[in-house]
Design a protein around this motif. Structure first.
Motif, mmCIF file in Angstrom:
data_model
loop_
_atom_site.group_PDB
_atom_site.id
_atom_site.type_symbol
_atom_site.label_atom_id
_atom_site.label_comp_id
_atom_site.label_asym_id
_atom_site.label_seq_id
_atom_site.Cartn_x
_atom_site.Cartn_y
_atom_site.Cartn_z
ATOM 1 N N GLY A 36 0.797 -1.221 0.000
ATOM 2 C CA GLY A 36 0.000 0.000 0.000
ATOM 3 C C GLY A 36 0.831 1.273 0.000
ATOM 4 O O GLY A 36 0.372 2.327 -0.456
ATOM 5 N N TYR A 85 1.362 3.836 -3.327
ATOM 6 C CA TYR A 85 0.523 4.939 -3.789
ATOM 7 C C TYR A 85 0.101 5.876 -2.658
ATOM 8 O O TYR A 85 -0.816 6.669 -2.811
ATOM 9 C CB TYR A 85 -0.716 4.413 -4.527
ATOM 10 N N THR A 86 0.795 5.795 -1.509
ATOM 11 C CA THR A 86 0.501 6.697 -0.392
ATOM 12 C C THR A 86 1.784 7.404 0.044
ATOM 13 O O THR A 86 2.335 7.107 1.104
ATOM 14 C CB THR A 86 -0.107 5.923 0.790
ATOM 15 N N ASP A 128 4.443 10.105 1.526
ATOM 16 C CA ASP A 128 4.453 11.046 2.644
ATOM 17 C C ASP A 128 5.853 11.619 2.780
ATOM 18 O O ASP A 128 6.702 11.422 1.890
ATOM 19 C CB ASP A 128 4.006 10.357 3.939
ATOM 20 N N HIS A 146 -7.575 7.509 -7.881
ATOM 21 C CA HIS A 146 -6.823 7.893 -6.674
ATOM 22 C C HIS A 146 -5.482 7.151 -6.598
ATOM 23 O O HIS A 146 -4.502 7.683 -6.084
ATOM 24 C CB HIS A 146 -7.661 7.652 -5.418
ATOM 25 N N GLU A 147 -5.435 5.925 -7.139
ATOM 26 C CA GLU A 147 -4.161 5.201 -7.136
ATOM 27 C C GLU A 147 -3.208 5.777 -8.178
ATOM 28 O O GLU A 147 -1.994 5.805 -7.968
ATOM 29 C CB GLU A 147 -4.397 3.708 -7.378
ATOM 30 N N GLY A 186 -1.872 9.070 -6.528
ATOM 31 C CA GLY A 186 -0.918 8.770 -5.463
ATOM 32 C C GLY A 186 0.395 8.222 -5.988
ATOM 33 O O GLY A 186 1.479 8.581 -5.524
ATOM 34 N N GLN A 200 4.123 9.773 -5.793
ATOM 35 C CA GLN A 200 5.211 8.971 -5.236
ATOM 36 C C GLN A 200 6.403 8.931 -6.187
ATOM 37 O O GLN A 200 7.563 9.102 -5.765
ATOM 38 C CB GLN A 200 4.711 7.542 -4.985
#
Length: 307
Positions: free
Chosen positions: A201, A204-205, A207, A259-260, A263, A267
């Motif tokens: 996961g 695609y998230t 930070d 959304h993927e 993201g 990234q």
């Protein structure tokens, strides 16, 4: 003992005395031999020298001032028994050009790595993600961005950006096609793509840690490349989420999961930007350090010539 490089210089006969003068005047040259008329193409002499690695930049610069590289050639070989932290800029720059060649091998590896990463995402397999990241050849081209900026090689900068863009586009496009085929065959479903994926996961998230990891990994990678300590590069490849993000973009395109896609694009951009900045900063620091070494060596050589 000082780490050594071997220089093999092919020089037209009329330039050979000047080449030998450059080499004999420098105390960092421990071995020197000349073979008159030994080169048939280009026609001329062959001069071979053993040079302390930290002196190589200065000597190569003086040889380039003679235009030896234009009318002859300068070959640089590492003595495999030695390790060193000094940066030989001619070697680094040539490696950057080699790593940014948009050839069949580069595109094939980008495609295979992206395909493998796509399978890893569907299966939520961290092991396959790692395998895909190791296969990907993109780090050399990203590191070349820093080399281009530090060495003011703007042609190399454009070449690096072009190769990266083309490589990711090819990898994403072919993986999208493969995902569409797998979807049509029923091998992959929308539920597979949208399912909770604890192992992958992170792809695609993005930070703040994505950017920080990219900075640290790229700095380590550039240090490994410039000091010939290539054993550390595998860790760099495994640390940075570029290929997996490209694969997830392809899956998002094939199944229309916006959304993927967003993201994963973020990234990918975060990682490439962080790596490019860290590579540039690491090389810039090395350039400052070794320019001071060159200045001290120039004073030493000048004193020796006055004796």
């Amino acid at each position: 003992m000082s780490p050594m490089l071997q220089l093999r210089i092919t020089s037209p006969a009329h330039l050979t005395p000047a080449v030998i003068d450059v080499l004999t005047a420098d105390p960092a040259v421990s071995e020197l031999s000349s073979l008159p008329g030994a080169s048939l193409r280009p026609e001329g002499d062959v001069v071979m020298a053993g040079v302390a690695r930290e002196a190589a930049n200065d000597i190569i610069d003086r040889l380039r001032e003679l235009d030896v590289h234009k009318v002859g050639s300068i070959q640089i070989d590492s003595a495999k028994a030695w390790m060193s932290d000094s940066v030989v800029w001619a070697d680094v720059t040539q490696q950057a050009y080699d790593d940014t060649e948009a050839n069949w091998t580069f595109m094939s590896l980008m495609t295979l790595a992206t395909l493998l990463a796509g399978i890893a995402i569907v299966l939520d397999s961290q092991i396959l993600v790692i395998g895909a990241m190791v296969i990907g050849p993109e780090f050399g081209a990203i590191a070349a961005l820093g080399v281009a900026l530090v060495r003011h090689r703007y042609h190399l900068l454009g070449r690096s950006l072009g190769t990266l863009a083309l490589g990711f586009l090819v990898g994403i496009a072919l993986t999208t096609v493969a995902a569409l085929i797998a979807r049509a065959l029923g091998w992959i479903t929308l539920e597979d793509v949208l399912a909770d994926r604890p192992g992958t996961g992170f792809i695609y998230t993005p930070d703040k840690w994505s950017f920080i990891v990219a900075l640290i990994a790229a700095a380590a990678g550039v240090l490994a490349l410039t000091s010939a300590r290539v054993g550390g590069l595998s860790g760099v490849f495994i640390s940075v989420t570029t290929i997996p993000a490209a694969a997830n973009i392809a899956l998002g395109l094939a199944f229309g999961v916006g959304h993927e896609i967003r993201g994963s694009v973020l990234q990918l951009l975060l990682n490439i930007t962080g790596m490019a900045l860290a590579g540039w900063a690491t090389l810039a620091v090395q350039k400052v350090v070794w320019s001071r070494v060159s200045e001290r060596r120039a004073l030493l050589v000048a004193r020796l010539r006055k004796r």
